[in-house]
Write a protein that holds these residues in place. Sequence first.
Motif, PDB file in Angstrom:
ATOM      1  N   THR A  79      33.466  39.226  35.060  1.00  8.59           N
ATOM      2  CA  THR A  79      34.333  40.340  35.431  1.00  8.59           C
ATOM      3  C   THR A  79      35.652  40.294  34.672  1.00  8.59           C
ATOM      4  O   THR A  79      36.125  41.309  34.147  1.00  8.59           O
ATOM      5  CB  THR A  79      34.611  40.321  36.950  1.00  8.59           C
ATOM      6  N   HIS A  80      36.238  39.110  34.565  1.00  8.55           N
ATOM      7  CA  HIS A  80      37.510  38.967  33.856  1.00  8.55           C
ATOM      8  C   HIS A  80      37.334  39.088  32.343  1.00  8.55           C
ATOM      9  O   HIS A  80      38.193  39.661  31.658  1.00  8.55           O
ATOM     10  CB  HIS A  80      38.161  37.622  34.204  1.00  8.55           C
TER      11      HIS A  80
ATOM     12  N   VAL B  64      35.259  40.973  30.807  1.00  9.92           N
ATOM     13  CA  VAL B  64      35.134  42.403  30.515  1.00  9.92           C
ATOM     14  C   VAL B  64      36.463  43.125  30.722  1.00  9.92           C
ATOM     15  O   VAL B  64      36.903  43.900  29.865  1.00  9.92           O
ATOM     16  CB  VAL B  64      34.027  43.027  31.381  1.00  9.92           C
ATOM     17  N   ALA B  65      37.114  42.890  31.863  1.00 11.01           N
ATOM     18  CA  ALA B  65      38.332  43.625  32.205  1.00 11.01           C
ATOM     19  C   ALA B  65      39.480  43.318  31.253  1.00 11.01           C
ATOM     20  O   ALA B  65      40.251  44.208  30.891  1.00 11.01           O
ATOM     21  CB  ALA B  65      38.745  43.305  33.648  1.00 11.01           C
TER      22      ALA B  65
ATOM     23  N   PRO C 137      33.487  46.560  39.603  1.00 14.86           N
ATOM     24  CA  PRO C 137      34.274  45.340  39.381  1.00 14.86           C
ATOM     25  C   PRO C 137      35.765  45.644  39.371  1.00 14.86           C
ATOM     26  O   PRO C 137      36.191  46.744  39.033  1.00 14.86           O
ATOM     27  CB  PRO C 137      33.796  44.868  37.996  1.00 14.86           C
ATOM     28  N   ASP C 138      36.559  44.664  39.775  1.00 19.86           N
ATOM     29  CA  ASP C 138      38.007  44.823  39.711  1.00 19.86           C
ATOM     30  C   ASP C 138      38.428  45.110  38.274  1.00 19.86           C
ATOM     31  O   ASP C 138      37.808  44.666  37.317  1.00 19.86           O
ATOM     32  CB  ASP C 138      38.706  43.543  40.172  1.00 19.86           C
ATOM     33  N   LEU C 139      39.514  45.845  38.137  1.00 17.15           N
ATOM     34  CA  LEU C 139      40.031  46.197  36.821  1.00 17.15           C
ATOM     35  C   LEU C 139      41.358  45.499  36.579  1.00 17.15           C
ATOM     36  O   LEU C 139      42.131  45.266  37.502  1.00 17.15           O
ATOM     37  CB  LEU C 139      40.234  47.716  36.713  1.00 17.15           C
TER      38      LEU C 139
ATOM     39  N   GLN D   1      29.812  35.180  37.736  1.00 18.65           N
ATOM     40  CA  GLN D   1      30.112  36.600  37.905  1.00 18.65           C
ATOM     41  C   GLN D   1      31.605  36.876  37.838  1.00 18.65           C
ATOM     42  O   GLN D   1      32.052  37.854  37.232  1.00 18.65           O
ATOM     43  CB  GLN D   1      29.549  37.117  39.227  1.00 18.65           C
ATOM     44  N   ASP D   2      32.406  36.006  38.455  1.00 17.89           N
ATOM     45  CA  ASP D   2      33.857  36.180  38.424  1.00 17.89           C
ATOM     46  C   ASP D   2      34.375  36.061  36.995  1.00 17.89           C
ATOM     47  O   ASP D   2      35.233  36.848  36.561  1.00 17.89           O
ATOM     48  CB  ASP D   2      34.523  35.140  39.317  1.00 17.89           C
TER      49      ASP D   2
ATOM     50  N   ARG E  45      42.795  46.065  42.492  1.00 18.56           N
ATOM     51  CA  ARG E  45      41.563  46.282  43.236  1.00 18.56           C
ATOM     52  C   ARG E  45      41.082  47.727  43.135  1.00 18.56           C
ATOM     53  O   ARG E  45      41.861  48.665  43.213  1.00 18.56           O
ATOM     54  CB  ARG E  45      41.774  45.938  44.715  1.00 18.56           C
TER      55      ARG E  45
END
Length: 237
Positions: free
Chosen positions: A89-90, A92-93, A54-56, A85-86, A47
């Motif tokens: 985020t994943h 990308v991360a 966004p979370d990393l 969106q979720d 977090r």
Amino acid sequence: MSNTIKPLIKVCGMRQPDNIRAVAQLPIDYMGFIFYPKSSRYVDMKRVRTGLMPDLADADMSHATDASQMRHIDRVGVFVDATVQDIITHVVAFKLDAVQLHGSESPTFIRNLRSTIVPDIRPELKIFKAMSIASADDIARCAQYDGLVDMFVFDTKCKGYGGSGMQFDWSLLDNYQGTVPFLLSGGIGPDDAERIKAVSHKRFAGVDLNSKFETEPALKDVRLLEEFIGRITPYSR
């Protein structure tokens, strides 16, 4: 699949960085990371305390799955009815190469997901759709996704979302007449090499390996995987 073509190998449910590095040395094509919080193989994210970004991905996990560690392996994120969106985020991360949708995602959702991510965020992203199979009617449901996804993953229907360790009746594959290739999943274990070699469906692309090759959830037995892969790749009948 021709008996001279190497089947694709996906090893799913990975989480431990050292185990990821070891499995990455095997001749596999996909490595799966489960981003479904209710799974015993769930991969959490670190977090960002400010809550503004966004979370990393966890730093150790990111290093284990970077391009230098996994030169020949595509990273697949597994989601169950997640938001666009979720998923983004994943993607990308974790620099995902593919997303596997394991819930009740509709064709409209998949169209929206692809148009949002491709081409601006991840131009080469592939979309897999897991299908829970127990009858010919379940196979028939694939038709609504034909042409929308890059790969099906045929798994065993159970109360949850995969991970049952049980196999469905593979004779049901004869009912599949679609154009999208599929990975065979659901309870495949070290003793199933000969059964895999006997699968002759023209859309059969490979196998998805998980719980039957574990010493505990999310920790794979590298020796068992290596021996099994050696028995089915390359294979001849």
